[in-house]
Design a protein around this motif. Structure first.
Motif, PDB file in Angstrom:
ATOM      1  N   ALA A 245       2.444   2.758  17.137  1.00  0.00           N
ATOM      2  CA  ALA A 245       3.959   2.611  18.020  1.00  0.00           C
ATOM      3  C   ALA A 245       3.674   3.328  19.401  1.00  0.00           C
ATOM      4  O   ALA A 245       4.245   3.349  20.314  1.00  0.00           O
ATOM      5  CB  ALA A 245       5.095   3.123  17.421  1.00  0.00           C
ATOM      6  N   ARG A 246       2.810   4.471  19.123  1.00  0.00           N
ATOM      7  CA  ARG A 246       2.427   5.215  20.478  1.00  0.00           C
ATOM      8  C   ARG A 246       1.145   4.976  21.056  1.00  0.00           C
ATOM      9  O   ARG A 246       0.594   5.325  22.165  1.00  0.00           O
ATOM     10  CB  ARG A 246       2.482   6.720  20.154  1.00  0.00           C
ATOM     11  N   GLY A 247       0.544   3.782  20.635  1.00  0.00           N
ATOM     12  CA  GLY A 247      -0.599   3.346  21.159  1.00  0.00           C
ATOM     13  C   GLY A 247      -1.929   3.609  20.804  1.00  0.00           C
ATOM     14  O   GLY A 247      -3.024   3.543  21.211  1.00  0.00           O
ATOM     15  N   VAL A 248      -1.821   4.475  19.557  1.00  0.00           N
ATOM     16  CA  VAL A 248      -3.111   5.038  18.842  1.00  0.00           C
ATOM     17  C   VAL A 248      -3.234   4.131  17.731  1.00  0.00           C
ATOM     18  O   VAL A 248      -2.387   4.040  16.621  1.00  0.00           O
ATOM     19  CB  VAL A 248      -2.842   6.431  18.424  1.00  0.00           C
ATOM     20  N   LEU A 249      -4.658   3.324  17.512  1.00  0.00           N
ATOM     21  CA  LEU A 249      -4.889   2.889  16.434  1.00  0.00           C
ATOM     22  C   LEU A 249      -5.740   3.660  15.362  1.00  0.00           C
ATOM     23  O   LEU A 249      -6.716   4.072  15.764  1.00  0.00           O
ATOM     24  CB  LEU A 249      -5.865   1.684  16.765  1.00  0.00           C
ATOM     25  N   ASP A 250      -5.245   3.988  14.388  1.00  0.00           N
ATOM     26  CA  ASP A 250      -5.601   4.756  13.186  1.00  0.00           C
ATOM     27  C   ASP A 250      -5.927   3.809  12.081  1.00  0.00           C
ATOM     28  O   ASP A 250      -5.483   3.197  11.365  1.00  0.00           O
ATOM     29  CB  ASP A 250      -4.817   5.955  12.823  1.00  0.00           C
ATOM     30  N   LEU A 251      -7.383   4.101  11.708  1.00  0.00           N
ATOM     31  CA  LEU A 251      -7.944   3.181  10.432  1.00  0.00           C
ATOM     32  C   LEU A 251      -7.332   3.491   9.301  1.00  0.00           C
ATOM     33  O   LEU A 251      -7.157   2.773   8.277  1.00  0.00           O
ATOM     34  CB  LEU A 251      -9.521   3.495  10.460  1.00  0.00           C
ATOM     35  N   ARG A 252      -6.924   5.005   9.088  1.00  0.00           N
ATOM     36  CA  ARG A 252      -6.087   5.363   7.989  1.00  0.00           C
ATOM     37  C   ARG A 252      -4.816   4.604   7.842  1.00  0.00           C
ATOM     38  O   ARG A 252      -4.319   4.518   6.453  1.00  0.00           O
ATOM     39  CB  ARG A 252      -5.776   6.980   7.973  1.00  0.00           C
ATOM     40  N   ASP A 253      -4.224   4.130   8.628  1.00  0.00           N
ATOM     41  CA  ASP A 253      -2.922   3.504   8.723  1.00  0.00           C
ATOM     42  C   ASP A 253      -3.217   2.073   7.973  1.00  0.00           C
ATOM     43  O   ASP A 253      -2.584   1.407   7.382  1.00  0.00           O
ATOM     44  CB  ASP A 253      -2.263   3.557  10.113  1.00  0.00           C
ATOM     45  N   LEU A 254      -4.139   1.531   8.592  1.00  0.00           N
ATOM     46  CA  LEU A 254      -4.881   0.185   8.093  1.00  0.00           C
ATOM     47  C   LEU A 254      -4.782   0.128   6.672  1.00  0.00           C
ATOM     48  O   LEU A 254      -4.536  -0.938   5.861  1.00  0.00           O
ATOM     49  CB  LEU A 254      -5.797  -0.407   9.061  1.00  0.00           C
ATOM     50  N   VAL A 255      -5.709   1.193   6.392  1.00  0.00           N
ATOM     51  CA  VAL A 255      -5.926   1.481   4.823  1.00  0.00           C
ATOM     52  C   VAL A 255      -4.496   1.517   3.968  1.00  0.00           C
ATOM     53  O   VAL A 255      -4.576   1.195   3.097  1.00  0.00           O
ATOM     54  CB  VAL A 255      -6.827   2.573   4.783  1.00  0.00           C
ATOM     55  N   TYR A 256      -3.785   2.360   4.585  1.00  0.00           N
ATOM     56  CA  TYR A 256      -2.559   2.713   3.796  1.00  0.00           C
ATOM     57  C   TYR A 256      -1.739   1.521   3.659  1.00  0.00           C
ATOM     58  O   TYR A 256      -1.462   1.100   2.435  1.00  0.00           O
ATOM     59  CB  TYR A 256      -1.576   3.710   4.587  1.00  0.00           C
ATOM     60  N   PHE A 257      -1.622   0.578   4.756  1.00  0.00           N
ATOM     61  CA  PHE A 257      -0.819  -0.578   4.603  1.00  0.00           C
ATOM     62  C   PHE A 257      -1.560  -1.779   3.890  1.00  0.00           C
ATOM     63  O   PHE A 257      -0.929  -2.535   3.195  1.00  0.00           O
ATOM     64  CB  PHE A 257      -0.353  -1.326   5.931  1.00  0.00           C
ATOM     65  N   GLY A 258      -2.905  -1.712   3.862  1.00  0.00           N
ATOM     66  CA  GLY A 258      -3.620  -2.608   2.909  1.00  0.00           C
ATOM     67  C   GLY A 258      -3.575  -2.393   1.820  1.00  0.00           C
ATOM     68  O   GLY A 258      -3.296  -3.297   0.876  1.00  0.00           O
ATOM     69  N   LEU A 259      -3.396  -1.073   1.279  1.00  0.00           N
ATOM     70  CA  LEU A 259      -3.139  -0.736  -0.249  1.00  0.00           C
ATOM     71  C   LEU A 259      -1.824  -1.009  -0.585  1.00  0.00           C
ATOM     72  O   LEU A 259      -1.488  -1.492  -1.720  1.00  0.00           O
ATOM     73  CB  LEU A 259      -3.486   0.836  -0.349  1.00  0.00           C
ATOM     74  N   LEU A 260      -0.838  -0.828   0.240  1.00  0.00           N
ATOM     75  CA  LEU A 260       0.654  -1.151  -0.051  1.00  0.00           C
ATOM     76  C   LEU A 260       0.563  -2.539  -0.355  1.00  0.00           C
ATOM     77  O   LEU A 260       1.450  -3.019  -1.156  1.00  0.00           O
ATOM     78  CB  LEU A 260       1.482  -0.846   1.417  1.00  0.00           C
ATOM     79  N   VAL A 261       0.108  -3.630   0.455  1.00  0.00           N
ATOM     80  CA  VAL A 261      -0.004  -4.896   0.365  1.00  0.00           C
ATOM     81  C   VAL A 261      -0.724  -5.407  -0.977  1.00  0.00           C
ATOM     82  O   VAL A 261       0.073  -6.236  -1.678  1.00  0.00           O
ATOM     83  CB  VAL A 261      -0.625  -5.862   1.672  1.00  0.00           C
ATOM     84  N   CYS A 262      -1.674  -4.771  -1.288  1.00  0.00           N
ATOM     85  CA  CYS A 262      -2.503  -4.978  -2.485  1.00  0.00           C
ATOM     86  C   CYS A 262      -1.664  -4.637  -3.826  1.00  0.00           C
ATOM     87  O   CYS A 262      -1.588  -5.391  -4.713  1.00  0.00           O
ATOM     88  CB  CYS A 262      -3.795  -4.362  -2.500  1.00  0.00           C
ATOM     89  N   VAL A 263      -1.131  -3.358  -3.669  1.00  0.00           N
ATOM     90  CA  VAL A 263      -0.125  -2.917  -5.031  1.00  0.00           C
ATOM     91  C   VAL A 263       0.889  -3.777  -4.997  1.00  0.00           C
ATOM     92  O   VAL A 263       1.323  -4.359  -6.151  1.00  0.00           O
ATOM     93  CB  VAL A 263       0.063  -1.593  -4.938  1.00  0.00           C
ATOM     94  N   GLY A 264       1.630  -4.177  -3.756  1.00  0.00           N
ATOM     95  CA  GLY A 264       2.754  -5.225  -4.109  1.00  0.00           C
ATOM     96  C   GLY A 264       2.741  -6.329  -4.486  1.00  0.00           C
ATOM     97  O   GLY A 264       3.291  -7.142  -5.398  1.00  0.00           O
ATOM     98  N   LEU A 265       1.493  -6.802  -3.961  1.00  0.00           N
ATOM     99  CA  LEU A 265       1.492  -8.393  -4.471  1.00  0.00           C
ATOM    100  C   LEU A 265       0.589  -8.445  -5.725  1.00  0.00           C
ATOM    101  O   LEU A 265       1.055  -9.081  -6.753  1.00  0.00           O
ATOM    102  CB  LEU A 265       0.002  -9.050  -3.775  1.00  0.00           C
ATOM    103  N   TRP A 266      -0.131  -7.349  -6.403  1.00  0.00           N
ATOM    104  CA  TRP A 266      -0.317  -7.310  -7.597  1.00  0.00           C
ATOM    105  C   TRP A 266       0.581  -7.072  -8.720  1.00  0.00           C
ATOM    106  O   TRP A 266       0.763  -7.766  -9.562  1.00  0.00           O
ATOM    107  CB  TRP A 266      -1.341  -5.818  -7.795  1.00  0.00           C
ATOM    108  N   ILE A 267       1.634  -6.168  -8.288  1.00  0.00           N
ATOM    109  CA  ILE A 267       3.020  -6.226  -9.135  1.00  0.00           C
ATOM    110  C   ILE A 267       3.686  -7.344  -9.192  1.00  0.00           C
ATOM    111  O   ILE A 267       4.133  -7.785 -10.229  1.00  0.00           O
ATOM    112  CB  ILE A 267       3.749  -5.035  -8.567  1.00  0.00           C
ATOM    113  N   ASN A 268       3.583  -8.022  -8.309  1.00  0.00           N
ATOM    114  CA  ASN A 268       4.332  -9.184  -8.045  1.00  0.00           C
ATOM    115  C   ASN A 268       3.917 -10.236  -8.938  1.00  0.00           C
ATOM    116  O   ASN A 268       4.477 -11.110  -9.486  1.00  0.00           O
ATOM    117  CB  ASN A 268       4.246  -9.758  -6.686  1.00  0.00           C
TER     118      ASN A 268
END
Lengths: 250, 338
Positions: free
Chosen positions: A216-239
């Motif tokens: 949101a402040r213009g900084v691209l952080d790989l750790r954030d991408l990993v965090y959301f990637g994990l959130l998506v994987c876990v969410g879809l797996w539980i689904n």
């Protein structure tokens, strides 16, 4: 992949054949733009003024609202994904076709995510063009913020879709999805109240932290991408597990 | 041991094989050790009272529900094995409520089903055209499903089951709630399809099964209680319970009922009905019809009654159905009240 795309296309078509997508656009786009121009973001440790009051050519306020507004927008897009299939009985047919449960879940997720991205772009780009006309807008920040918004939407979509799979009715799916996502958003508010060791963990766990403090402040952080990637994987797996359990239990 | 009904290929391996299927919903045992085989080209009627477990069995046969125990194979591929998608691709299924995507156009819906079932774009176009024509939906192909009548929706349901030309059709009450004209249309379509496909047809309409099915499976309280061609099931029932005789008399009802029940060889007077002209129609179960019929004739002459009709009535599907489900229904009702 073809079968996932077939599900994706049907879901998108269904969204635009019902009033749901249009209602979401009609409410979300002007609401977020209005908050950006006139209200600012009065939540958190450092309240941010609206564009007219602050006079800064930045979209930070626009992005700041996203985690909260998405908490209601995304469940509106996912509420029918499973509940409607169950109400009409089409779920029964769908799972007798030669499809994996994971393919159906992936198709539905991609459809919701694409819709959310479309809404996001339809909100951010006109506002960005307007602000650029008024001052000197840093477009690199805008693109990074937009990308971060897309990733945030993916995480929210995975969570809300999972909640929708658990709910028997659309309204329940919307309310429960909104409650869960609003709860995730509110985790950041508790950071200032809790002792430091808890606050740090809570801040890291909150999805908003991985958007508001970086892209949101213009900084691209790989750790954030990993965090959301994990959130998506876990969410879809539980689904997938939720749907499979229903087929065992009946 | 049953003989193969007409249309079935007795030498081929079974297309549908179910063994030891069990499914519980909480404390209720919905399906209890059901097993059977259906061979290529058979049209099998799947019968049972409400709550017998037919729909649950069909949901397990089509891969929607997973059985608690037991297994299903379609065309040699197990539904719980690595070839489960190939097995499901062989089945066309029409569920009981005909669930459809109401907002879609008929042709686009069929194309969607073709796509998720793996047809290429060109094959889909041909398949949709062929299916629309086979189900008499040409005029309605571009209409939205929600605008169609129940009969046409049922045809769309059948069309989605047929769009990939599967070798097995599982149809759960396809004529339920339709008007007589539509019932005849759907029944004709099913009969036409049975020339090329293996069909399992669930219905409550016994006459429909008598008319089109070569073999019958009867389910009661979750158990398979009869399996075979109708003639064999009827003969087996007659051997167990006795033969059927129909007597139409001009006689006082109570006197005739008592006298007929007292005739040696008459096991029971099952039903009595009165025609508009006052004739009484008695349905009897007797030990040996060739011995009992002359005794009834003599009785009528002695009492000065007119005999309008005296004939053998083979075991109808209705009689088979009632006889085979009676005991289990009583048992399940007793278990439920215990």
């Amino acid at each position: 992949m073809k079968r996932i795309l077939a599900i994706l296309a049907r879901e998108l078509r269904a969204a635009f054949e019902s009033p749901m997508a249009y209602v979401a656009i009609a409410i979300y786009v002007p609401l977020q733009a209005g908050l950006f121009f006139f209200l600012g973001y009065p939540v958190g440790r450092v309240p941010l003024p609206g564009l007219w009051e602050g006079g800064q050519a930045s979209l930070l306020v626009l992005f700041a609202w996203m985690p909260l507004l998405f908490a209601f927008l995304v469940p509106a897009l996912t509420m029918g994904a499973w509940a409607e299939e169950r109400r009409s009985g089409t779920e029964e047919l769908l799972f007798t076709y030669p499809l994996r449960t994971s393919e159906v879940v992936a198709g539905k997720f991609l459809a919701v995510w694409l819709l959310a991205c479309l809404l996001l772009a339809a909100t951010v780009l006109p506002v960005a063009i307007t602000v650029d006309g008024l001052g000197d807008l840093d477009w690199a920040t805008v693109w990074v913020g937009l990308l971060g918004g897309f990733v945030l939407a993916a995480g929210y979509a995975a969570v809300a879709l999972c909640v929708s799979a658990l709910a028997a009715e659309q309204l329940v799916a919307f309310l429960c999805g909104g409650l869960v996502l609003a709860g995730l958003w509110a985790m950041r508010l508790l950071v200032g109240i809790l002792p430091a060791r808890f606050a740090r963990g809570l801040e890291y766990a909150a999805p908003g932290s991985h958007f508001l403090d970086s892209s949101a402040r213009g900084v691209l952080d790989l750790r954030d991408l990993v965090y959301f990637g994990l959130l998506v994987c876990v969410g879809l797996w539980i689904n997938v597990l939720v749907i499979e359990r229903k087929r065992w239990v009946g | 041991m049953t003989t193969s009904p007409p249309g079935a290929d007795a030498t081929s391996p079974p297309v549908i094989r179910a063994s030891g299927l069990e499914k519980r919903y909480g404390d209720v045992r919905a399906v209890d050790g059901v097993g059977f085989e259906v061979r290529r080209g058979e049209l099998v009627g799947f019968l049972g009272p409400n709550g017998a477990g037919k729909t649950t069995t069909m949901k397990m046969l089509t891969g929607y529900l997973y059985p608690d125990s037991g297994e299903v194979s379609i065309g040699g591929e197990r539904l719980d094995g690595p070839g489960r998608l190939a097995a499901r691709a062989r089945i066309g299924y029409l569920p009981e409520r005909t669930p459809l995507y109401e907002g879609m156009r008929v042709d686009r819906y069929l194309a969607f089903v073709g796509e998720v079932r793996g047809l290429s774009r060109a094959a889909r176009r041909d398949a949709v055209a062929r299916t629309v024509a086979a189900c008499d939906l040409d005029e309605y192909a571009t209409r939205r499903i929600r605008t169609l009548s129940k009969g046409y929706r049922q045809r769309v349901g059948l069309a989605q089951a047929l769009v990939t030309d599967p070798e097995v059709l599982v149809l759960d009450e396809p004529t339920s709630g339709l008007d007589p004209v539509e019932i005849v249309r759907i029944r004709d379509l099913v009969t036409r399809l049975s020339e090329q496909k293996t069909i399992l047809l669930s219905t409550h309409v016994l006459s429909e099964v008598e008319e089109v099915c070569g073999r019958v499976l009867i389910l009661a309280a979750g158990r398979l209680v009869a399996d075979g061609p109708l003639l064999e099931l009827g003969a087996a029932l007659e051997a167990e319970e006795g033969e059927g005789l129909v007597v139409v008399l001009g006689a006082p009802e109570e006197e005739a009922r008592e006298a007929l029940a007292a005739v040696p060889g008459v096991r029971s007077v099952d039903r009595v009905s009165r025609s508009g002209s006052g004739r009484l129609r008695f349905a009897l179960t007797v030990s040996e019809r060739f011995e009992v019929a002359p005794r009834i004739d003599e009785l009528a002459h002695a009492r000065n009654w007119t005999v309008f009709e005296l004939r053998h009535e083979g075991a109808t599907l209705e009689r088979v159905f009632l006889a085979r489900t009676r005991g289990l229904l009583r048992r399940s009702a007793t278990e439920a009240s215990a």
